[in-house]
Design a protein around this motif. Structure first.
Motif, PDB file in Angstrom:
ATOM      1  N   ALA A 148     127.558 -23.460 -33.735  1.00  0.00           N
ATOM      2  CA  ALA A 148     127.177 -24.614 -33.392  1.00  0.00           C
ATOM      3  C   ALA A 148     127.877 -24.913 -31.734  1.00  0.00           C
ATOM      4  O   ALA A 148     126.566 -25.250 -31.036  1.00  0.00           O
ATOM      5  CB  ALA A 148     127.594 -25.479 -33.968  1.00  0.00           C
ATOM      6  N   ALA A 149     128.843 -24.349 -31.125  1.00  0.00           N
ATOM      7  CA  ALA A 149     128.941 -24.236 -29.949  1.00  0.00           C
ATOM      8  C   ALA A 149     128.346 -23.784 -29.286  1.00  0.00           C
ATOM      9  O   ALA A 149     127.973 -24.353 -28.331  1.00  0.00           O
ATOM     10  CB  ALA A 149     130.769 -24.489 -30.179  1.00  0.00           C
ATOM     11  N   GLN A 190     132.255 -30.272 -27.875  1.00  0.00           N
ATOM     12  CA  GLN A 190     133.782 -29.910 -28.153  1.00  0.00           C
ATOM     13  C   GLN A 190     134.387 -30.647 -29.683  1.00  0.00           C
ATOM     14  O   GLN A 190     134.957 -29.915 -30.737  1.00  0.00           O
ATOM     15  CB  GLN A 190     134.526 -31.422 -27.144  1.00  0.00           C
ATOM     16  N   LEU A 191     133.110 -31.039 -30.899  1.00  0.00           N
ATOM     17  CA  LEU A 191     133.667 -31.404 -32.201  1.00  0.00           C
ATOM     18  C   LEU A 191     133.355 -29.674 -32.401  1.00  0.00           C
ATOM     19  O   LEU A 191     134.403 -29.269 -33.701  1.00  0.00           O
ATOM     20  CB  LEU A 191     132.424 -32.614 -32.528  1.00  0.00           C
ATOM     21  N   ARG A 214     126.425 -31.566 -40.656  1.00  0.00           N
ATOM     22  CA  ARG A 214     125.116 -32.111 -40.813  1.00  0.00           C
ATOM     23  C   ARG A 214     125.250 -32.834 -39.524  1.00  0.00           C
ATOM     24  O   ARG A 214     123.697 -32.539 -39.044  1.00  0.00           O
ATOM     25  CB  ARG A 214     125.287 -33.263 -42.107  1.00  0.00           C
ATOM     26  N   VAL A 215     126.162 -33.462 -39.124  1.00  0.00           N
ATOM     27  CA  VAL A 215     125.612 -34.541 -37.849  1.00  0.00           C
ATOM     28  C   VAL A 215     125.031 -32.925 -36.796  1.00  0.00           C
ATOM     29  O   VAL A 215     124.579 -33.515 -35.811  1.00  0.00           O
ATOM     30  CB  VAL A 215     127.343 -35.337 -37.499  1.00  0.00           C
ATOM     31  N   LEU A 216     126.185 -32.339 -36.247  1.00  0.00           N
ATOM     32  CA  LEU A 216     125.807 -31.175 -35.222  1.00  0.00           C
ATOM     33  C   LEU A 216     124.568 -30.557 -35.487  1.00  0.00           C
ATOM     34  O   LEU A 216     123.872 -30.527 -34.818  1.00  0.00           O
ATOM     35  CB  LEU A 216     127.073 -30.119 -35.447  1.00  0.00           C
ATOM     36  N   ARG A 224     132.250 -23.266 -20.660  1.00  0.00           N
ATOM     37  CA  ARG A 224     133.478 -22.851 -20.625  1.00  0.00           C
ATOM     38  C   ARG A 224     134.028 -23.117 -22.360  1.00  0.00           C
ATOM     39  O   ARG A 224     135.098 -22.291 -22.962  1.00  0.00           O
ATOM     40  CB  ARG A 224     134.974 -23.387 -19.726  1.00  0.00           C
ATOM     41  N   LEU A 225     133.833 -24.290 -23.631  1.00  0.00           N
ATOM     42  CA  LEU A 225     134.528 -24.757 -24.407  1.00  0.00           C
ATOM     43  C   LEU A 225     134.336 -23.254 -25.190  1.00  0.00           C
ATOM     44  O   LEU A 225     134.353 -22.929 -26.015  1.00  0.00           O
ATOM     45  CB  LEU A 225     134.160 -26.581 -24.434  1.00  0.00           C
TER      46      LEU A 225
END
Length: 188
Positions: free
Chosen positions: A123-124, A113-114, A52-54, A149-150
């Motif tokens: 999402a990332a 990161q999260l 939800r936050v993302l 990169r992440l």
């Protein structure tokens, strides 16, 4: 509601950001209690909250990128969910999209990161790709490289070919991720 929490000493107004928005911080005891309660929640509930936050971050990044110069070149959204804040709030935040990105710069990398930490590769990569226009606009090579990169590592580990290809599209990301472009180099 925040005023009530501030009056009760549970939340503290710490600053006003560059956009004039107030910034708050939880009292240390409340934060500690929240961490302890969250540790007891089922993993699925924690994951749902993270999604939800993302989803709000993704919506804001998309709206902000669309208002930046060159924002029309942003990647098409993937399948990660989006959740919108009320239109009035979004309009206020996005009145100065560059200023919003400047203010949220560290938080946006934290959101990538999260997403990676929770195995949310879609999402990332969407967050990393969504911020690319801003990073290019401000010549923020290190932030772009770090976020990409992440997200690229997460997308590749998950077998997410679309996410990886979006992050590697064009000569600049490939050169940047390979180390051929370094901080201090002029904007391409």
């Amino acid at each position: 509601m925040l005023d009530t929490l501030v009056d009760a000493g549970l939340v503290r107004l710490t600053a006003t950001d560059a956009l004039g928005e107030p910034r708050y911080r939880l009292h240390d005891l409340i934060r500690t209690c929240a961490v302890e309660i969250a540790a007891q929640l089922p993993t699925a509930d924690k994951r749902d909250a993270i999604v939800r936050v993302l989803s709000v971050w993704l919506d804001l990044v998309g709206r902000g990128t669309g208002r930046l110069p060159g924002g029309l070149l942003a990647a098409a959204p993937g399948s990660a969910p989006r959740r919108s804040l009320p239109d009035g709030v979004v309009d206020r935040l996005m009145a100065d999209p560059s200023g919003w990105f400047d203010t949220e710069r560290d938080n946006l990398l934290g959101a990538v990161q999260l997403a990676v930490d929770w195995g949310l590769d879609e999402a990332a990569w969407e967050l990393a790709a969504g911020t690319a226009t801003y990073y290019d606009h401000r010549c923020l090579y290190q932030d772009r490289q770090h976020g990409h990169r992440l997200a690229l590592d997460a997308a590749e580990a998950a077998g997410n070919a679309r996410g990886a290809s979006v992050l590697l599209r064009g000569p600049w990301p490939t050169a940047h991720l390979s180390g051929r472009v370094r901080p201090g180099d002029p904007c391409p």
